[in-house]
Write a protein that holds these residues in place. Structure first.
Motif, mmCIF file in Angstrom:
data_model
loop_
_atom_site.group_PDB
_atom_site.id
_atom_site.type_symbol
_atom_site.label_atom_id
_atom_site.label_comp_id
_atom_site.label_asym_id
_atom_site.label_seq_id
_atom_site.Cartn_x
_atom_site.Cartn_y
_atom_site.Cartn_z
ATOM 1 N N GLY A 174 -6.089 20.209 1.988
ATOM 2 C CA GLY A 174 -5.317 21.030 1.061
ATOM 3 C C GLY A 174 -4.181 21.798 1.691
ATOM 4 N N GLY A 175 -4.159 21.925 3.021
ATOM 5 C CA GLY A 175 -3.079 22.624 3.706
ATOM 6 C C GLY A 175 -1.885 21.728 3.939
ATOM 7 N N TYR A 176 -0.756 22.343 4.271
ATOM 8 C CA TYR A 176 0.438 21.540 4.509
ATOM 9 C C TYR A 176 1.457 22.350 5.304
ATOM 10 C CZ TYR A 176 2.784 24.215 0.787
ATOM 11 O OH TYR A 176 3.335 25.222 0.042
ATOM 12 N N ALA A 177 2.482 21.647 5.758
ATOM 13 C CA ALA A 177 3.699 22.249 6.301
ATOM 14 C C ALA A 177 4.867 21.568 5.612
ATOM 15 C CB ALA A 177 3.785 22.063 7.813
ATOM 16 N N PRO B 228 -10.366 22.824 -0.773
ATOM 17 C CA PRO B 228 -8.924 22.567 -0.611
ATOM 18 C C PRO B 228 -8.046 23.657 -1.233
ATOM 19 C CG PRO B 228 -9.737 21.373 -2.509
ATOM 20 C CD PRO B 228 -10.925 22.117 -1.947
ATOM 21 N N LEU B 229 -8.632 24.824 -1.491
ATOM 22 C CA LEU B 229 -7.900 25.872 -2.190
ATOM 23 C C LEU B 229 -7.659 27.085 -1.291
ATOM 24 C CD1 LEU B 229 -9.764 25.567 -5.608
ATOM 25 C CD2 LEU B 229 -7.681 24.409 -4.879
ATOM 26 N N GLY C 26 -7.828 17.345 8.882
ATOM 27 C CA GLY C 26 -9.085 18.064 8.745
ATOM 28 C C GLY C 26 -9.071 19.480 9.262
ATOM 29 N N GLN C 27 -7.921 19.955 9.774
ATOM 30 C CA GLN C 27 -7.832 21.303 10.336
ATOM 31 C C GLN C 27 -6.546 21.988 9.866
ATOM 32 O OE1 GLN C 27 -10.198 22.750 12.215
ATOM 33 N NE2 GLN C 27 -11.464 20.901 12.223
#
Length: 669
Positions: free
Chosen positions: A28-31, A54-55, A125-126
């Protein structure tokens, strides 16, 4: 595909701030940011971590402001626009090139005879982002000074620093930042060089796109550390941003893992289609842009850790979470079309655990409240996803496992469930009540539902018929009684004939519109599913052709179908402005990319012309080189030049284009 720009794009500030990149981490994370390095959205940042995957996505590391000192000259690499309108510094002028290596963005900065390359990727995954700098050439060493700017807020939010004092502690090879005592700590590391602690609020970053969207367009970010490094030719520097104190600084290994993963995704795709009995198309000879979409598809698939091996789909970046409707529409294209049926199975099982009163949730809220059950179509798309999964795998075991839950779904729809969703005496599904939006055309402003569609919407009843056919097939497959479902399907097929409007040559959009005896004859794209979905025909061949022609004449654009005909008085060809203005036209002419797939499949069924079908799909390959690079947008203006709007990367757009390409290729065999 080759997404590779030179100074004609990178050195043009207007263009380089419009092109956006995205990397994700599978939880759920991103750049994300712009080619220029300028922040234009509140959603841009180097580490937007999913603190409760994922929140609970939160902006942690905003950006790095880099400056080179080389042979006595200083060269900024970063670009900032400030609230007074000034742009300072103008580091974009030193970008010689930008490229995507798979999903990994790479910049080349040319300063005199020196060339510095920069790459950004995330650890799968991190909540960990790698920023790697490599001095590829030069006639002397280079000094690189990097100021790290951080934040700590919900990714929808906005920060005005004022007197906010974060705790910044020096640790081995980096710093630990704790925004407040109960906040999740996060870290910045450097694998070489010196560091100097700081605590300076940089105030007044101007966010141009938020201005366009009628939202707060100023923000402050906190400078917490400066890294100073001397690089010799051939040497690399790694900056690491993470919520993991033990994250590895070995960027060489981390980069290889990221590249190996992308290679594996393509190998899995090729293997699936070379071995699968139902579709032996040649993916090896697929165009590069389709291969890029296979990689883009992976960005939407994320873990739901609270369930064993749970998987779900992020509807779109930057701001959507996992939506039931979007997940079920996207599932086939993101998982089956990419050769990953095991993920499809996991998602189907994950969502089965959330069935309630015969309904799937529409949305899992970011802040963790109970799921919202305000959709009539998500559950019906669930049946289509199961059908497609079984067709691709022959997995009878899953059918047996899900069958009791699916029986309950049909029962609830027949007897009636939330929001007046019930089976009417004519065999069709009725849905809706005042103040509620239940179909995919779901814009609501205060108490105003822009497109209420109360009554019997056409795509809902196509999907209902499809679900009944699927239930009959499943029951027969696993040795259960199926007569009831065949009878219900027959009733639906007979009742469906009411949708045909001979005076217009296409279907009504809603029967018993707004709960009255009136029928809505507005030309919208929803009827295309009566032709595109793999069901026993509900309409004659002449009627199907007439629908395709009507949609082609009035709704088709290069990037999808308009949500409303331009001939309608409520049509609006531009999507923009504040939230009221945007939501009021969201489904009143705005083009939706995901609908292109249904139109092309319908066109192919009617005309049996794969070459024409490919030609209609082809403009999407051009769009991948604009906006959200390497992916496909959510929506577009209805009027030319059909500028992309909304999310820069949308799951169901990517999914539908991918599976439509597969569909066209299969039609040749």
């Amino acid at each position: 595909m080759s997404i590779n720009f030179g100074r004609e794009i990178c050195g043009d500030r207007t263009k380089s701030e419009e092109y956006e990149w995205l990397v994700t981490n599978g939880i759920g994370g991103y750049a994300s940011g712009t080619i220029s390095g300028m922040l234009t959205r509140r959603y841009h940042g180097l580490l937007v971590g999913a603190l409760k995957p994922p929140l609970e996505r939160s902006l942690l590391v905003s950006k790095l402001d880099e400056t080179i000192k080389y042979r006595g000259q200083h060269y900024p690499l970063h670009t900032n626009r400030w609230s007074d309108g000034s742009v300072e510094p103008t580091g974009y002028q030193n970008i010689e090139g930008f490229a995507l290596e798979g999903n990994i963005p790479k910049w080349s900065f040319a300063c005199a005879d020196a060339l510095l390359q920069k790459r950004i990727w995330m650890q799968h995954g991190q909540n960990t982002t790698y920023i790697q700098y490599t001095l590829e050439r030069g006639s002397s060493p280079m000094m690189l000074s990097i100021q790290a700017l951080v934040n700590y807020r919900d990714y929808h939010g906005n920060t005005i620093g004022d007197n906010w004092q974060m705790q910044v502690d020096r640790i081995e090879k980096g710093v630990c930042i704790r925004a407040f005592p109960t906040a999740t700590p996060f870290y910045l590391f450097s694998d070489r060089g010196d560091l100097t602690l700081a605590h300076d609020w940089y105030k007044g970053f101007y966010l141009a796109i938020e201005r366009e969207r009628g939202l707060s367009d100023r923000e402050d970010h906190l400078h917490v550390v400066t890294f100073d490094v001397k690089l010799e030719v051939g040497e690399a520097l790694t900056i690491l941003a993470s919520t993991d104190a033990s994250a590895s600084l070995d960027s060489k290994v981390a980069l290889q893992l990221a590249r190996d993963r992308e290679t594996k995704l393509l190998e899995t795709w090729h293997s699936f289609y070379s071995l699968n009995y139902f579709s032996k198309i040649s993916t090896q000879s697929a165009p590069d842009w389709i291969k890029q979409l296979v990689l883009a598809a992976d960005q939407f698939i994320v873990d739901r850790p609270e369930l064993d091996n749970g998987k779900t789909i992020i509807a779109g970046y930057h701001w959507f979470s996992d939506w039931g409707r979007d997940t079920m529409i996207s599932l086939s294209g993101l998982t089956l079309a990419t050769g990953r049926p095991e993920i499809a199975r996991s998602i189907l099982l994950t969502f089965a655990q959330y069935l309630d009163r015969g309904m799937l949730p529409n949305r899992f809220p970011d802040v963790g409240e109970k799921p919202e059950y305000n959709t009539v179509d998500a559950t019906l798309w669930y049946f289509e996803a199961i059908r497609a999964y079984h067709e691709a795998t022959g997995d009878d075991q899953l059918l047996e496992h899900l069958f009791p839950a699916l029986e309950e779904v049909i029962d609830w729809h027949c007897q009636g469930t939330r929001y007046n969703i019930h089976l009417d005496s004519d065999g069709l599904l009725y849905a809706g009540e005042s103040g509620v939006q239940l179909t995919w055309m779901d814009a609501k402003i205060g108490d105003w539902v822009v497109t209420p569609r109360i009554g019997k919407p056409i795509e809902i009843n196509v999907l209902w018929y499809c679900a009944l056919e699927t239930m009959s097939a499943i029951a027969q497959k696993i040795g259960k009684p199926h007569d009831r479902y065949e009878k219900l399907a027959d009733q639906a097929r007979i009742g469906f004939q009411q949708f045909w409007n001979p005076s217009t040559g296409y279907c009504y959009d809603v029967l018993n519109s707004d709960g009255t005896a009136c029928h809505d004859d507005t030309l919208r794209p929803n009827q295309i599913f009566a032709v595109s979905l793999p069901i026993s025909p509900l309409l004659t061949e002449v009627q199907q052709k007439s629908i395709v022609e009507a949609c082609g004449r009035s709704l088709l654009t290069s990037y999808g179908l308009r949500s409303l005909s331009p001939d309608h008085p409520d049509y609006c060809g531009h999507y923009g402005g504040d939230s009221y203005q945007r939501d009021s036209v969201y489904h009143q002419g705005t083009v939706w990319g995901w609908l292109l797939g249904a139109f092309i499949r319908s066109h192919l069924r009617v005309y049996q012309n794969p070459e024409q079908a490919h030609a209609i799909l082809q403009p999407m390959s051009h769009h991948m080189q604009a906006g959200g690079l390497g992916s496909l947008s959510e929506i577009f203006d209805g009027d030319a030049p059909m500028r992309s709007r909304g999310c820069i990367a949308q799951a169901w757009t990517v999914a539908e284009v991918l599976q439509t390409w597969i569909f066209i290729e299969n039609s040749k065999r």
